[in-house]
Design a protein around this motif. Structure first.
Motif, short mmCIF file in Angstrom:
data_model
loop_
_atom_site.label_atom_id
_atom_site.label_comp_id
_atom_site.label_asym_id
_atom_site.label_seq_id
_atom_site.Cartn_x
_atom_site.Cartn_y
_atom_site.Cartn_z
N LEU A 67 0.74 -1.31 -0.05
CA LEU A 67 -0.50 -0.16 0.40
C LEU A 67 0.51 1.60 0.11
N GLY A 68 0.38 2.62 -0.68
CA GLY A 68 1.16 3.61 -0.73
C GLY A 68 0.10 4.37 -0.11
N VAL A 69 1.04 5.21 0.23
CA VAL A 69 -0.38 6.69 0.58
C VAL A 69 0.51 8.15 0.24
N SER A 70 -0.55 8.91 -0.29
CA SER A 70 0.68 9.95 -1.15
C SER A 70 -0.22 11.61 -0.46
N ARG A 71 -0.06 12.57 -0.56
CA ARG A 71 -0.24 13.14 -0.41
C ARG A 71 -0.31 14.69 -1.63
N CYS A 72 -1.64 14.65 -2.48
CA CYS A 72 -1.38 15.23 -3.65
C CYS A 72 -1.83 16.98 -3.85
N ARG A 73 -1.53 17.35 -4.65
CA ARG A 73 -2.51 18.90 -4.63
C ARG A 73 -3.63 18.11 -6.05
N LEU A 74 -4.53 19.07 -5.83
CA LEU A 74 -5.74 18.79 -6.84
C LEU A 74 -5.47 20.01 -7.45
N LEU A 75 -6.30 19.76 -8.81
CA LEU A 75 -6.07 20.77 -9.63
C LEU A 75 -7.34 21.19 -9.94
N ALA A 76 -8.36 20.03 -10.81
CA ALA A 76 -8.91 20.09 -11.01
C ALA A 76 -9.84 18.95 -10.92
N VAL A 77 -11.14 18.73 -10.83
CA VAL A 77 -12.47 18.21 -11.05
C VAL A 77 -13.10 17.97 -12.00
N ASP A 78 -13.02 17.01 -12.60
CA ASP A 78 -13.84 17.41 -14.13
C ASP A 78 -14.74 15.62 -14.19
N GLY A 79 -15.53 15.53 -13.63
CA GLY A 79 -16.59 14.42 -13.98
C GLY A 79 -15.93 13.72 -12.72
N LEU A 80 -15.72 12.48 -13.43
CA LEU A 80 -14.69 11.97 -13.09
C LEU A 80 -13.58 11.53 -13.07
N ASN A 81 -12.56 12.46 -13.48
CA ASN A 81 -11.50 12.98 -13.39
C ASN A 81 -11.18 13.69 -12.36
N LEU A 82 -9.58 13.39 -11.99
CA LEU A 82 -9.08 13.98 -10.64
C LEU A 82 -7.72 14.18 -11.23
N HIS A 83 -7.92 16.13 -11.65
CA HIS A 83 -6.71 16.15 -12.39
C HIS A 83 -5.51 16.73 -10.92
N VAL A 84 -4.19 15.93 -10.79
CA VAL A 84 -4.01 16.29 -9.24
C VAL A 84 -2.03 16.57 -9.71
N ALA A 85 -1.34 17.28 -9.37
CA ALA A 85 -0.11 17.19 -9.43
C ALA A 85 0.87 16.58 -7.94
N ASP A 86 2.16 15.93 -8.05
CA ASP A 86 2.80 15.61 -6.85
C ASP A 86 2.35 14.03 -5.90
N LEU A 87 1.27 13.38 -6.56
CA LEU A 87 0.86 12.31 -6.88
C LEU A 87 2.28 11.45 -7.30
N ASP A 88 2.73 10.24 -6.57
CA ASP A 88 3.84 9.51 -6.24
C ASP A 88 3.45 8.38 -6.68
N ALA A 89 2.41 8.58 -7.55
CA ALA A 89 1.96 6.77 -8.52
C ALA A 89 1.66 7.27 -9.55
N LEU A 90 2.07 5.26 -9.78
CA LEU A 90 2.72 5.57 -11.28
C LEU A 90 1.16 5.06 -12.60
#
Length: 156
Positions: free
Chosen positions: A98-121
């Motif tokens: 399990l990975g746990v990451s804090r990231c910035r939420l840039l935008a919500v577009d329907g079911l697409n969450l645009h993020v930055a700084d998420l350290d998941a592949l």
């Protein structure tokens, strides 16, 4: 303590961002968390756009469980560092991957969450998402060994 298996169903997956595991420079890596449209509607993210950061739980799905060492090992395989137990590491070689990451939420577009700084592949299964609240930050000073500060200096 229960030893019964736990079954989790991903709520979505990472789209874009990095496809190869790289240890550092995750700052400003942009990706989309695409939620499962067979399980959720846009109502699942209602109000999420008012938050600046998310806490994301994901699966290190590219790690073969049999390769997860049970013995202490040095951080990032550095032979000059002292070995640490598995729960003193934050890397992907974990008992439940399990990975746990804090990231910035840039935008919500329907079911697409645009993020930055998420350290998941890209392609990583997302298991849960929570808005980050300041009140969940530690109330007391955070301490850590100097080697950890140096090791993480280029991570974000």
């Amino acid at each position: 303590m229960t030893t019964d298996p736990v079954s989790l169903r991903p709520v979505g997956q990472v789209v874009g961002g990095r496809s190869e595991m790289v240890e550092d420079d995750w700052h400003d890596v942009r990706a989309v968390i695409r939620l499962d449209d067979e399980s959720f509607t846009a109502s699942a993210v209602l109000g999420l756009e008012h938050f600046s950061h998310l806490e994301v739980v994901f699966l290190f799905d590219r790690i073969d469980p049999v390769t997860v060492p049970s013995e202490p090992r040095p951080p990032r395989g550095n032979p000059s560092a002292a070995p640490l137990g598995v729960f003193a590491h934050r890397g992907p070689y974990r008992p439940n991957r399990l990975g746990v990451s804090r990231c910035r939420l840039l935008a919500v577009d329907g079911l697409n969450l645009h993020v930055a700084d998420l350290d998941a592949l890209s392609g990583s299964p997302i298991l849960d998402i929570k808005p980050y609240l300041v009140e969940f930050a530690p109330r007391h000073p955070v301490t850590q060994p100097a080697w950890a500060t140096e090791l993480m200096s280029r991570y974000y």
